[in-house]
Design a protein around this motif. Structure first.
Motif: not given
Length: 387
Positions: A226-255
């Motif tokens: 598994q990726s370190a990002f899967q354990i905690t986003p802070e252990a991922g790359t900057e790009i992974q963290c940015t993309r996670l923020r995008i998805v979480e923002a979309a999920r928040e708006l959607f909900s």
């Protein structure tokens, strides 16, 4: 040791000299982790070399799981210069290791850590490679043990030795990898899991991205990736963290029933609409695809991993990582192991629903990895309804 009828020599191979190499001597090399090719290389013996083993049986470790945690930025050997400054690892990589260490501690509690010698003081490791991973019984019975980085011998020194002995560098890469694998194999034996067949053991291996530890399965060890990002986003790359923020923002708006647009997402996470658009385009995604994938999450929720003993069990974003694995640049093989369990418990219909929204190239890659595991499972259809 070198034995003869006249005298006994107690010299190491690095002290090899012409008198010790005389034909009447019988060299006995005591090393539990060497292989025949290396012995022939460093001894230079022309005569047949006999390897005497205590047993030809491979010790099974069916109660041991190796959790390979692929981490960005640890692909080099860290070291300290003459002034004591840490080199060979960036501050970002150190921060990822700090975040990973915290997340793993929260999950498993205290566990011993063995890592690069240069990082021992900084992270207060219990030991370091090439020393505490070999022969020690200090960690016997430890149910959780962690090894950070890879045990890479000094590349220049090993290369010089190899060239001096063989006169060529052909085959050096395989030879060097074998040296690394020997150290890893020693590390796997530290908990002495085979002495406690009724207990379960786990070794956390924090390794560079792309490291292959599947060869350990030949010793009866279960290996999960598994990726370190899967354990905690802070252990991922900057790009992974940015993309996670995008998805979480979309999920928040959607909900909240708010229309999901690039502009709305940008406003939530404090980015420009152009940067959000670039992040989506780079992975071949659109707002429509993101919405469809979020819809696929609704029937079962997305707050906790549903499979007991899953490698991502208890992961807050377990299904989010499954559905957006391509967007987060996660290892497909790491997710496939859990996907098989999901199929068994939820059925193929659920799996095909969210896979159908993936780009065709990713579908092919995902299914190729999945089919490689099908021989270990029964009741799975060999037909994939890719549309």
């Amino acid at each position: 040791f070198f034995f003869s009828s006249r005298r006994r020599h107690t010299r190491s191979l690095c002290d090899w000299s012409s008198d010790v190499c005389s034909s009447d001597l019988a060299p006995l090399f005591l090393e539990a982790n060497q292989h025949g090719d290396r012995l022939k290389l460093i001894t230079g013996l022309e005569r047949p070399l006999e390897i005497v083993k205590g047993s030809d049986l491979v010790t099974e470790h069916g109660n041991l799981t190796i959790e390979a945690i692929h981490t960005k930025g640890i692909g080099q050997n860290p070291y300290k210069d003459k002034d004591g400054n840490l080199k060979g690892i960036s501050e970002r990589a150190i921060n990822r290791l700090v975040a990973l260490d915290k997340a793993l501690f929260e999950k498993y509690g205290y566990f011993p850590v063995i890592g690069p010698k240069a990082l021992r003081e900084l992270f207060e490791h219990d030991g370091h490679w090439f020393n505490h991973n070999r022969g020690s019984n200090d960690y016997e019975g430890r149910k959780v043990l962690c090894f950070a980085g890879l045990p890479r011998p000094n590349l220049g020194a090993v290369k010089n030795e190899y060239y001096a002995l063989k006169g060529t560098l052909e085959g050096f890469e395989d030879y060097y990898q074998t040296l690394i694998n020997q150290e890893i194999l020693q590390a796997v034996g530290r908990p002495r899991a085979n002495r406690y067949p009724h207990q379960q053991f786990r070794i956390l291996m924090i390794v560079p991205e792309g490291t292959d530890l599947n060869w350990l399965q030949d010793y009866g060890v279960k290996v999960v990736n598994q990726s370190a990002f899967q354990i905690t986003p802070e252990a991922g790359t900057e790009i992974q963290c940015t993309r996670l923020r995008i998805v979480e923002a979309a999920r928040e708006l959607f909900s909240k029933g708010v229309k999901v647009t690039e502009t709305a997402i940008a406003k939530v996470i404090g980015m420009t609409q152009q940067n959000v658009s670039k992040a989506l385009i780079a992975k071949g995604l659109t707002i429509e695809v993101i919405i469809q994938r979020l819809l696929n999450l609704l029937p079962n929720g997305y707050t906790t991993g549903p499979i007991k003993d899953s490698i991502t069990s208890g992961c807050e974003n377990w299904e989010l990582y499954q559905v957006f694995s391509d967007f987060f640049d996660l290892e497909i093989e790491a997710l496939v192991e859990d996907a098989v369990k999901v199929i068994q418990e939820r059925g193929l219909d659920y799996f095909w629903d969210y896979l159908a929204d993936f780009p065709k190239a990713l579908q092919s890659k995902y299914l190729t990895a999945l089919y490689a595991l099908l021989t270990d499972f029964e009741g799975l259809s060999p037909v994939a309804p890719i549309t």
